[in-house]
Scaffold this motif. Structure first.
Motif, mmCIF file in Angstrom:
data_model
loop_
_atom_site.group_PDB
_atom_site.id
_atom_site.type_symbol
_atom_site.label_atom_id
_atom_site.label_comp_id
_atom_site.label_asym_id
_atom_site.label_seq_id
_atom_site.Cartn_x
_atom_site.Cartn_y
_atom_site.Cartn_z
ATOM 1 N N SER A 5 2.453 8.839 2.620
ATOM 2 C CA SER A 5 1.995 8.014 3.738
ATOM 3 C C SER A 5 0.537 7.611 3.643
ATOM 4 C CB SER A 5 2.216 8.775 5.056
ATOM 5 O OG SER A 5 3.565 9.152 5.224
ATOM 6 N N VAL A 6 -0.166 8.095 2.653
ATOM 7 C CA VAL A 6 -1.615 7.866 2.552
ATOM 8 C C VAL A 6 -1.895 6.435 2.104
ATOM 9 C CG1 VAL A 6 -3.769 8.595 1.479
ATOM 10 C CG2 VAL A 6 -2.009 10.294 2.046
ATOM 11 N N ILE A 60 -6.491 -7.877 5.729
ATOM 12 C CA ILE A 60 -5.937 -7.101 6.838
ATOM 13 C C ILE A 60 -4.824 -6.226 6.291
ATOM 14 C CG2 ILE A 60 -6.537 -8.762 8.637
ATOM 15 C CD1 ILE A 60 -3.611 -9.702 8.601
ATOM 16 N N THR A 61 -4.658 -5.062 6.901
ATOM 17 C CA THR A 61 -3.614 -4.139 6.473
ATOM 18 C C THR A 61 -2.736 -3.808 7.658
ATOM 19 O OG1 THR A 61 -5.060 -3.215 4.765
ATOM 20 C CG2 THR A 61 -3.141 -1.905 5.401
ATOM 21 N N VAL A 62 -1.431 -3.940 7.467
ATOM 22 C CA VAL A 62 -0.468 -3.806 8.553
ATOM 23 C C VAL A 62 0.574 -2.753 8.179
ATOM 24 C CG1 VAL A 62 1.226 -5.017 9.979
ATOM 25 C CG2 VAL A 62 -0.806 -6.236 9.143
ATOM 26 N N LYS A 63 0.784 -1.804 9.094
ATOM 27 C CA LYS A 63 1.818 -0.793 8.909
ATOM 28 C C LYS A 63 2.994 -1.122 9.822
ATOM 29 C CE LYS A 63 2.602 4.223 9.003
ATOM 30 N NZ LYS A 63 1.976 5.541 9.268
ATOM 31 N N ARG A 64 4.177 -1.041 9.252
ATOM 32 C CA ARG A 64 5.366 -1.383 10.013
ATOM 33 C C ARG A 64 5.537 -0.436 11.203
ATOM 34 N NH1 ARG A 64 9.794 -3.980 8.286
ATOM 35 N NH2 ARG A 64 9.222 -3.592 6.094
ATOM 36 N N VAL A 65 5.766 -1.015 12.369
ATOM 37 C CA VAL A 65 6.090 -0.269 13.582
ATOM 38 C C VAL A 65 7.576 -0.447 13.843
ATOM 39 C CG1 VAL A 65 5.672 -0.062 16.060
ATOM 40 C CG2 VAL A 65 3.781 -0.631 14.513
ATOM 41 N N PRO A 66 8.341 0.634 14.022
ATOM 42 C CA PRO A 66 9.772 0.477 14.277
ATOM 43 C C PRO A 66 10.026 -0.481 15.432
ATOM 44 C CG PRO A 66 9.248 2.786 13.893
ATOM 45 C CD PRO A 66 7.941 2.052 13.972
ATOM 46 N N GLU A 104 0.829 -1.207 0.000
ATOM 47 C CA GLU A 104 0.000 0.000 0.000
ATOM 48 C C GLU A 104 0.865 1.261 0.000
ATOM 49 O OE1 GLU A 104 -3.064 -0.220 -0.470
ATOM 50 O OE2 GLU A 104 -3.741 -2.173 0.254
ATOM 51 N N THR A 105 1.878 1.276 0.859
ATOM 52 C CA THR A 105 2.861 2.361 0.922
ATOM 53 C C THR A 105 4.221 1.706 1.186
ATOM 54 O OG1 THR A 105 2.711 2.731 3.321
ATOM 55 C CG2 THR A 105 1.130 3.910 1.933
ATOM 56 N N ALA A 106 5.246 2.524 1.376
ATOM 57 C CA ALA A 106 6.579 1.977 1.621
ATOM 58 C C ALA A 106 6.626 1.158 2.902
ATOM 59 C CB ALA A 106 7.605 3.109 1.682
ATOM 60 N N ASP A 107 5.736 1.450 3.863
ATOM 61 C CA ASP A 107 5.777 0.727 5.144
ATOM 62 C C ASP A 107 4.443 0.125 5.539
ATOM 63 O OD1 ASP A 107 4.466 3.058 5.650
ATOM 64 O OD2 ASP A 107 5.787 3.749 7.245
ATOM 65 N N ALA A 108 3.576 -0.143 4.569
ATOM 66 C CA ALA A 108 2.284 -0.770 4.863
ATOM 67 C C ALA A 108 1.945 -1.788 3.786
ATOM 68 C CB ALA A 108 1.178 0.272 4.966
ATOM 69 N N CYS A 149 5.295 -7.583 7.159
ATOM 70 C CA CYS A 149 5.732 -6.736 6.048
ATOM 71 C C CYS A 149 6.924 -7.330 5.298
ATOM 72 C CB CYS A 149 6.084 -5.341 6.561
ATOM 73 S SG CYS A 149 4.655 -4.376 7.111
ATOM 74 N N ASP A 150 7.774 -8.098 5.973
ATOM 75 C CA ASP A 150 9.004 -8.591 5.355
ATOM 76 C C ASP A 150 8.973 -10.063 4.978
ATOM 77 O OD1 ASP A 150 10.108 -6.082 5.705
ATOM 78 O OD2 ASP A 150 11.075 -6.599 7.600
ATOM 79 N N ARG A 151 8.198 -10.874 5.705
ATOM 80 C CA ARG A 151 8.326 -12.320 5.545
ATOM 81 C C ARG A 151 7.101 -13.007 4.968
ATOM 82 N NH1 ARG A 151 12.493 -14.385 8.686
ATOM 83 N NH2 ARG A 151 14.150 -12.827 8.836
ATOM 84 N N VAL A 152 5.919 -12.553 5.316
ATOM 85 C CA VAL A 152 4.705 -13.267 4.879
ATOM 86 C C VAL A 152 4.501 -13.051 3.385
ATOM 87 C CG1 VAL A 152 2.217 -13.489 5.156
ATOM 88 C CG2 VAL A 152 3.664 -13.082 7.158
ATOM 89 N N ALA A 153 4.261 -14.145 2.669
ATOM 90 C CA ALA A 153 4.132 -14.079 1.213
ATOM 91 C C ALA A 153 2.907 -14.865 0.760
ATOM 92 C CB ALA A 153 5.389 -14.643 0.562
ATOM 93 N N VAL A 154 2.558 -14.695 -0.515
ATOM 94 C CA VAL A 154 1.433 -15.414 -1.106
ATOM 95 C C VAL A 154 1.671 -16.921 -0.956
ATOM 96 C CG1 VAL A 154 0.234 -15.924 -3.268
ATOM 97 C CG2 VAL A 154 0.897 -13.563 -2.718
ATOM 98 N N GLY A 155 0.638 -17.618 -0.517
ATOM 99 C CA GLY A 155 0.725 -19.049 -0.298
ATOM 100 C C GLY A 155 0.961 -19.424 1.149
ATOM 101 N N ASP A 156 1.431 -18.481 1.970
ATOM 102 C CA ASP A 156 1.611 -18.746 3.388
ATOM 103 C C ASP A 156 0.257 -18.834 4.088
ATOM 104 O OD1 ASP A 156 4.332 -18.691 3.057
ATOM 105 O OD2 ASP A 156 4.597 -16.658 3.854
#
Length: 332
Positions: free
Chosen positions: A145-146, A65-71, A15-19, A80-87
């Protein structure tokens, strides 16, 4: 564990660079949920996180579900980094009380950052399946960020007479304050308002609305789970002489369970094999809310039930310890 299920990821949308949005296939049974609810997702290492459903149950779209990366966030970083299609993801049933009970009353929605996720579910549902007019104010740091930028624009184009969209960008307009928000929110103060986002934004919006005469303001609360809700309850020891008995109606069936002087109602139900609903087990989500019809109970913690709920006898089963020998409770 009882109540959990496995869903498969069929699409991952940046969706964005961190979501990121994960589109889910819940299987043949589908996934019944209400606008504004969330899923509790099991994460590696024995933990869980709650993520709002950004989809609508009224549009025919698959659950998302939509997830935004939290530092430093373990759950958001993994998704955001590991879950992929098929998981596959292990999730608890949809939960939460953020969202209207009907879709015909006009709505004012205020969102900030990833707080747009349950809000866009409510907006799409009201527009697709109701008659409500919807006004949305969406605050972000900057244009990049939108989240759901194109989807929101399409809603405005598809429902020009019913959907009003206002963007607030801190990079251009500064931090939103009650004084700055007042002229934007006051015209809609008579509507049911739903706020989700950073606490300072919700505080500013609620202050502006109250000053304008707004009376119905609902706030969604983000929270982190301090325990592994997928681990199941601790065993309930044999009840002592000062035990309580609960007669419980759930999904049309009657159950009788017992517990000790410090045993929460939910723990006794789960230990007896009753598939009672729950999610956070920390008094913060209302997934386990039920109504006491006889007897009484004391709650150790309550962050979601308001004075009206309490007056009507509602308690959070995960926090409620019956008072006295006998209590009668209904989920129906």
């Amino acid at each position: 564990m009882p109540g959990s299920r496995t869903v498969r990821v069929v699409e991952a949308v940046r969706e964005t660079a961190d979501a990121v949005s994960l589109v889910l296939d819940p299987g043949a049974d589908g996934l019944a949920y209400r606008p504004g609810q969330f899923l509790t997702v099991r994460i590696p290492g024995g933990g869980a996180r709650c993520y709002s459903l950004a989809s609508s149950p009224h549009t025919g779209e698959p659950p998302r579900i939509t997830v935004k990366r939290v530092p430093g966030g373990t759950g958001s970083g993994w998704i955001c980094d590991r879950v992929a299609v098929g998981d596959t993801l292990e999730v608890l049933p949809p939960a939460g009380t953020f969202g209207p009970t009907g879709l015909d009353r006009d709505l004012l929605l205020v969102a900030g950052g990833s707080g747009i996720t349950p809000v866009v579910s409510v907006a799409k549902s009201a527009l697709a399946a109701g008659r409500a007019r919807v006004a949305l104010l969406y605050a972000n740091r900057d244009q990049a960020s939108v989240i759901f930028r194109d989807e929101l624009r399409e809603l405005a184009e598809d429902f020009p007479g019913r959907f009003t969209l206002t963007h607030w960008l801190e990079s251009l307009q500064g931090l939103p304050t009650p004084e700055l928000l007042a002229p934007l929110l006051a015209p809609h103060a008579d509507r049911d308002a739903y706020l989700c986002g950073p606490v300072p934004l919700m505080d500013a919006a609620e202050t502006a609305l109250r000053a304008a005469g707004g009376r119905t303001v609902h706030r969604e609360r983000y929270f982190s789970l301090s325990s592994d809700v997928f681990a199941g309850p601790d065993p309930v020891s044999a009840a002592p002489d000062d035990a309580w008995t609960a007669q419980v109606r759930l999904d049309g069936a009657a159950h009788t369970v017992t517990g000790g002087p410090t045993t929460p109602l939910l723990d006794a139900l789960l230990a007896a094999g009753v598939d009672a609903p729950y999610s956070c087990r920390e008094g913060a989500c209302a997934a386990c809310a039920c109504r006491v019809t006889a007897g009484g109970a004391k709650m150790a913690r309550n962050e979601v039930l308001d004075a009206t709920d309490l007056a009507e006898g509602y308690v959070l089963a995960c926090q409620a310890v019956p008072v006295g020998d006998l209590i009668e409770v209904t989920y129906d």
